[in-house]
Structures are given as structure tokens and as C-alpha cells.
Motif scaffolding. Structure first.
Motif, mmCIF file in Angstrom:
data_model
loop_
_atom_site.group_PDB
_atom_site.id
_atom_site.type_symbol
_atom_site.label_atom_id
_atom_site.label_comp_id
_atom_site.label_asym_id
_atom_site.label_seq_id
_atom_site.Cartn_x
_atom_site.Cartn_y
_atom_site.Cartn_z
ATOM 1 N N VAL A 108 48.721 44.325 49.756
ATOM 2 C CA VAL A 108 50.120 44.147 49.369
ATOM 3 C C VAL A 108 50.236 44.464 47.890
ATOM 4 O O VAL A 108 49.406 44.018 47.082
ATOM 5 C CB VAL A 108 50.595 42.701 49.638
ATOM 6 N N CYS A 109 51.261 45.216 47.534
ATOM 7 C CA CYS A 109 51.502 45.572 46.133
ATOM 8 C C CYS A 109 53.001 45.452 45.869
ATOM 9 O O CYS A 109 53.805 46.138 46.509
ATOM 10 C CB CYS A 109 51.012 46.983 45.847
ATOM 11 N N ILE A 110 53.361 44.593 44.928
ATOM 12 C CA ILE A 110 54.766 44.303 44.638
ATOM 13 C C ILE A 110 55.089 44.695 43.207
ATOM 14 O O ILE A 110 54.446 44.238 42.266
ATOM 15 C CB ILE A 110 55.056 42.802 44.869
ATOM 16 N N ASN A 111 56.092 45.535 43.057
ATOM 17 C CA ASN A 111 56.630 45.885 41.735
ATOM 18 C C ASN A 111 55.568 46.389 40.759
ATOM 19 O O ASN A 111 55.484 45.931 39.619
ATOM 20 C CB ASN A 111 57.369 44.687 41.128
ATOM 21 N N MET A 112 54.780 47.366 41.207
ATOM 22 C CA MET A 112 53.811 47.966 40.289
ATOM 23 C C MET A 112 54.046 49.448 40.052
ATOM 24 O O MET A 112 53.902 49.923 38.932
ATOM 25 C CB MET A 112 52.380 47.780 40.804
ATOM 26 N N LEU A 113 54.407 50.198 41.104
ATOM 27 C CA LEU A 113 54.408 51.646 40.991
ATOM 28 C C LEU A 113 55.290 52.153 39.866
ATOM 29 O O LEU A 113 54.950 53.142 39.210
ATOM 30 C CB LEU A 113 54.846 52.278 42.318
ATOM 31 N N HIS A 114 56.409 51.476 39.607
ATOM 32 C CA HIS A 114 57.358 51.974 38.617
ATOM 33 C C HIS A 114 57.014 51.551 37.187
ATOM 34 O O HIS A 114 57.570 52.097 36.235
ATOM 35 C CB HIS A 114 58.783 51.529 38.956
ATOM 36 N N ILE A 115 56.111 50.564 37.020
ATOM 37 C CA ILE A 115 55.735 50.137 35.669
ATOM 38 C C ILE A 115 54.268 50.438 35.416
ATOM 39 O O ILE A 115 53.538 49.664 34.803
ATOM 40 C CB ILE A 115 56.055 48.646 35.415
ATOM 41 N N ALA A 116 53.852 51.596 35.895
ATOM 42 C CA ALA A 116 52.492 52.075 35.695
ATOM 43 C C ALA A 116 52.528 53.600 35.738
ATOM 44 O O ALA A 116 53.447 54.190 36.307
ATOM 45 C CB ALA A 116 51.569 51.529 36.779
ATOM 46 N N PRO A 117 51.545 54.255 35.150
ATOM 47 C CA PRO A 117 51.498 55.721 35.242
ATOM 48 C C PRO A 117 51.338 56.175 36.692
ATOM 49 O O PRO A 117 50.858 55.408 37.543
ATOM 50 C CB PRO A 117 50.254 56.081 34.410
ATOM 51 N N TRP A 118 51.731 57.403 36.962
ATOM 52 C CA TRP A 118 51.595 57.942 38.317
ATOM 53 C C TRP A 118 50.140 57.897 38.782
ATOM 54 O O TRP A 118 49.859 57.742 39.973
ATOM 55 C CB TRP A 118 52.144 59.363 38.361
ATOM 56 N N GLU A 119 49.205 57.988 37.830
ATOM 57 C CA GLU A 119 47.789 57.915 38.181
ATOM 58 C C GLU A 119 47.453 56.593 38.881
ATOM 59 O O GLU A 119 46.527 56.531 39.699
ATOM 60 C CB GLU A 119 46.923 58.078 36.930
ATOM 61 N N ALA A 120 48.199 55.534 38.568
ATOM 62 C CA ALA A 120 47.958 54.248 39.218
ATOM 63 C C ALA A 120 48.334 54.313 40.701
ATOM 64 O O ALA A 120 47.661 53.721 41.550
ATOM 65 C CB ALA A 120 48.742 53.139 38.518
ATOM 66 N N SER A 121 49.416 55.021 41.022
ATOM 67 C CA SER A 121 49.796 55.190 42.428
ATOM 68 C C SER A 121 48.727 55.976 43.184
ATOM 69 O O SER A 121 48.356 55.617 44.317
ATOM 70 C CB SER A 121 51.145 55.912 42.524
ATOM 71 N N ILE A 122 48.239 57.032 42.563
ATOM 72 C CA ILE A 122 47.183 57.835 43.199
ATOM 73 C C ILE A 122 45.953 56.978 43.458
ATOM 74 O O ILE A 122 45.380 56.988 44.557
ATOM 75 C CB ILE A 122 46.828 59.041 42.304
ATOM 76 N N ALA A 123 45.553 56.213 42.444
ATOM 77 C CA ALA A 123 44.359 55.377 42.582
ATOM 78 C C ALA A 123 44.553 54.297 43.631
ATOM 79 O O ALA A 123 43.620 53.977 44.389
ATOM 80 C CB ALA A 123 44.012 54.745 41.230
ATOM 81 N N LEU A 124 45.748 53.726 43.710
ATOM 82 C CA LEU A 124 46.026 52.679 44.686
ATOM 83 C C LEU A 124 45.801 53.188 46.105
ATOM 84 O O LEU A 124 45.102 52.550 46.911
ATOM 85 C CB LEU A 124 47.455 52.175 44.517
#
Length: 207
Positions: A108-124
Motif C-alpha cells: 500500500v502506498c498513500i500520497n507519495m507519487l506526487h511528492i517524489a521524483p518520477w524515479e521513485a515511482s519507477i523504483a516502487l
């Protein structure tokens, strides 16, 4: 904005507002005995609320910041929840994630993608693909664009403020960016839930 409570607990007004709608979705997604890894647990208010309502699940909270880790631990002790493990320091962009004490069967991931670099979404998505077994759910909550367009004026203004604070941040386009990223990482889109305050909750299953 986080407001300090009796130290070291933190409290977010948004977390108190959205925890019940999020829980309603999680009740239909998570299975008994799931071991849930929560990414970017923040203050810890979400995880204690979910754990109390879902006593047959086990939760592993995580966050990269020491202040949040202290707050998570303090909330768990204050609420006396027994099915939440000690929080772990986890930065999604670090390829060497800590070893989990139990096999992860949901994320579960809440309210992270928009307050992190796009690289964080890729890594997730990359690490979720490594950790989760076939058929396991990955659930993400937050604001998203749809087909390149903001879903509300409020989200548009929020996106502008985020990019002003850090040009690497911003509301992500679900259709053009996040769904293809998830598919390439081995996840099948399951359901989309419209949530209060123009947020969305998206559920994928590991192929």
C-alpha cells in the motif's frame, strides 16, 4: 501540514479525513493473514487505523525520515496495536531495500507519487514486482491526472505549487504514465476508485 502532538507523534488533517474511505477500499482488497508493506507511512496514523480495523493482517510501516519513524512507533504504542511491526527506514529509490521479517503479500502506498521524483515511482513498481507473489495486490492512493488533464482546479493548483517547490514533483498522469509503468513492471490493472477531494485509489494485481 503536520501538527505536533504530545511528542513525538505527528498528526495530519488529511490523514484523519481520508483514512476511512481508504480503509473501505482496503477491506475489499486485502485478504486475511496478508503481510502488508506500507510505503511512505508518514505520521503513522493510517497504519494504526488500518491495523485496528483489520486485525487478521500484519503491517510493516516504512518511511525514509527519522521524524516519521519516531511518530509511527509512538502512534503504535499509543494505540496499543499488536499487528504492526516496528517501522523500518526505507527510501524507495535505494535499490537495497531492507530485508523484510515476513514475506510481503500486499503493498500500500498513500500520497507519495506526487511528492517524489518520477524515479521513485519507477523504483516502487520495480521493487513491488520483485517482492510480491503472483496475484498479490498493489494499492496506490493520491491525486492523478486523467489522459493528461487535471481532474479539478484544486488539483491543478496543487500541481503548480508542488512543481514550484521541487520541479521533480507533480501530479502524475495515470493513463499516460502510471498505468504503462505498472504494466511494464508486471502488474495488471484491477480497479479504480474515485475518492473524496478529487483523489483516486488504484489497485493492481501482480501478473
Amino acid at each position: 501540514m503536520a501538527y505536533p502532538m504530545p511528542e513525538p507523534r505527528l498528526s495530519h488533517a488529511a490523514a484523519r479525513r481520508n483514512r476511512d474511505p481508504i480503509l473501505t477500499v482496503l477491506q475489499s482488497v486485502l485478504r486475511q493473514n496478508d503481510h502488508v508493506l506500507e510505503i511512505a507511512s508518514g505520521s503513522g496514523e493510517h497504519v494504526v487505523h488500518f491495523a485496528k480495523a483489520l486485525p487478521h493482517t500484519t503491517w510493516q510501516p516504512s518511511d525514509p525520515t527519522p521524524q516519521s519513524l519516531r511518530s509511527i512507533q509512538a502512534w503504535c504504542e499509543h494505540e496499543d496495536v499488536q499487528n504492526v511491526l516496528s517501522p523500518i527506514a526505507l527510501d524507495v529509490t535505494n535499490r537495497n531495500w531492507p530485508t523484510m521479517s515476513l514475506p510481503v503479500s500486499a503493498m500500500v502506498c498513500i500520497n507519495m507519487l506526487h511528492i517524489a521524483p518520477w524515479e521513485a515511482s519507477i523504483a516502487l513498481f520495480d521493487k513491488a514486482s520483485e517482492l510480491l507473489p503472483r496475484g498479490a495486490p498493489l494499492t496506490i492512493y493520491g491525486p492523478f491526472k486523467r489522459h493528461g488533464e487535471h481532474t479539478s482546479l484544486g488539483n491543478e493548483g496543487f500541481d503548480t505549487r508542488l512543481r514550484r517547490d521541487d520541479r521533480r514533483w507533480g501530479v502524475r498522469d495515470l493513463d499516460g504514465d502510471v498505468l504503462p509503468l505498472a504494466s511494464n513492471a508486471g502488474f495488471e490493472f484491477e480497479t479504480l476508485h474515485e475518492m473524496p477531494a478529487n483523489n483516486l485509489m488504484v489497485v493492481w494485481k501482480k501478473r
